[in-house]
Design a protein around this motif. Structure first.
Motif, PDB file in Angstrom:
ATOM      1  N   MET A  99      66.376  14.312 -44.977  1.00 42.53           N
ATOM      2  CA  MET A  99      67.548  14.120 -44.121  1.00 42.53           C
ATOM      3  C   MET A  99      67.165  13.773 -42.688  1.00 42.53           C
ATOM      4  N   ALA A 100      66.045  14.305 -42.215  1.00 44.44           N
ATOM      5  CA  ALA A 100      65.652  14.100 -40.817  1.00 44.44           C
ATOM      6  C   ALA A 100      65.369  12.631 -40.506  1.00 44.44           C
ATOM      7  N   LEU A 103      69.142  10.105 -42.391  1.00 47.04           N
ATOM      8  CA  LEU A 103      70.427  10.095 -41.685  1.00 47.04           C
ATOM      9  C   LEU A 103      70.376   9.268 -40.399  1.00 47.04           C
ATOM     10  N   PRO A 104      69.346   9.403 -39.561  1.00 43.65           N
ATOM     11  CA  PRO A 104      69.267   8.504 -38.402  1.00 43.65           C
ATOM     12  C   PRO A 104      69.141   7.027 -38.810  1.00 43.65           C
ATOM     13  N   ALA A 126      73.029   9.865 -33.935  1.00 47.54           N
ATOM     14  CA  ALA A 126      72.082  10.233 -34.983  1.00 47.54           C
ATOM     15  C   ALA A 126      71.661  11.698 -34.852  1.00 47.54           C
ATOM     16  N   THR A 130      72.728  14.492 -37.608  1.00 49.51           N
ATOM     17  CA  THR A 130      71.635  15.109 -38.363  1.00 49.51           C
ATOM     18  C   THR A 130      71.641  16.623 -38.190  1.00 49.51           C
ATOM     19  N   SER A 133      74.792  18.015 -39.911  1.00 47.97           N
ATOM     20  CA  SER A 133      74.644  17.993 -41.372  1.00 47.97           C
ATOM     21  C   SER A 133      73.713  19.106 -41.836  1.00 47.97           C
ATOM     22  N   TRP A 134      72.638  19.340 -41.080  1.00 42.66           N
ATOM     23  CA  TRP A 134      71.734  20.425 -41.434  1.00 42.66           C
ATOM     24  C   TRP A 134      72.467  21.767 -41.369  1.00 42.66           C
TER      25      TRP A 134
END
Length: 154
Positions: A99-100, A103-104, A126, A130, A133-134
């Motif tokens: 995801m890190a 997503l960006p 971003a 991110t 979302s985390w």
């Protein structure tokens, strides 16, 4: 009957078709009850609500007079392709990059779809998405989603 707003007519027709499609597709799942809803409960209700919204839009397009008939313009191909590509890239890269990074990347590709592009806005968006979302999906809901790339976590 004369169509008085082409945009509203075709939008309403699309909403009705997609809403009925989702509601019909949801009938393949168990509904459960109001106290304990099953997997078909939410998509069925959402599909029905979307179809009702589309019906209102269709009705409005046939009744409410507009100045120029609101004709449908040219298709915006660049945003359509860029946003579709960004979702595909995200789906492909999430298991590998986590995801890190995914997503960006999604935010960057999606931002290229518009006419205005500013690095500062993309970077802030971003980071916020991110981290948010985390917090929601991994910390809050305890979903098993890779956060870091595979080459870092082993």
């Amino acid at each position: 009957m004369k169509i008085k707003s082409q945009k509203d007519f075709w939008s309403g027709l699309m909403f009705v078709a997609v809403g009925i499609g989702f509601a019909w597709g949801a009938t393949n799942y168990s509904f459960g009850s109001s106290a304990r809803p099953g997997p078909g409960y939410f998509p069925f209700g959402l599909g029905i609500l979307q179809a009702i919204l589309g019906a209102f839009l269709l009705f409005e397009s046939l009744v409410v007079e507009t100045e120029d008939g609101q004709p449908i313009g040219k298709w915006a191909w660049k945003p359509l392709i860029m946003i579709t590509a960004s979702v595909a890239v995200f789906g492909y890269t999430l298991p590998k990059l986590g995801m890190a990074a995914s997503l960006p990347l999604l935010v960057l590709i999606t931002s290229l779809a518009g006419d205005e592009f500013h690095w500062k806005d993309v970077l802030i968006n971003a980071i916020v998405l991110t981290v948010g979302s985390w917090i929601i999906f991994i910390y809050g809901l305890k979903l098993v989603i890779p956060v870091w790339p595979v080459f870092i976590t082993g």
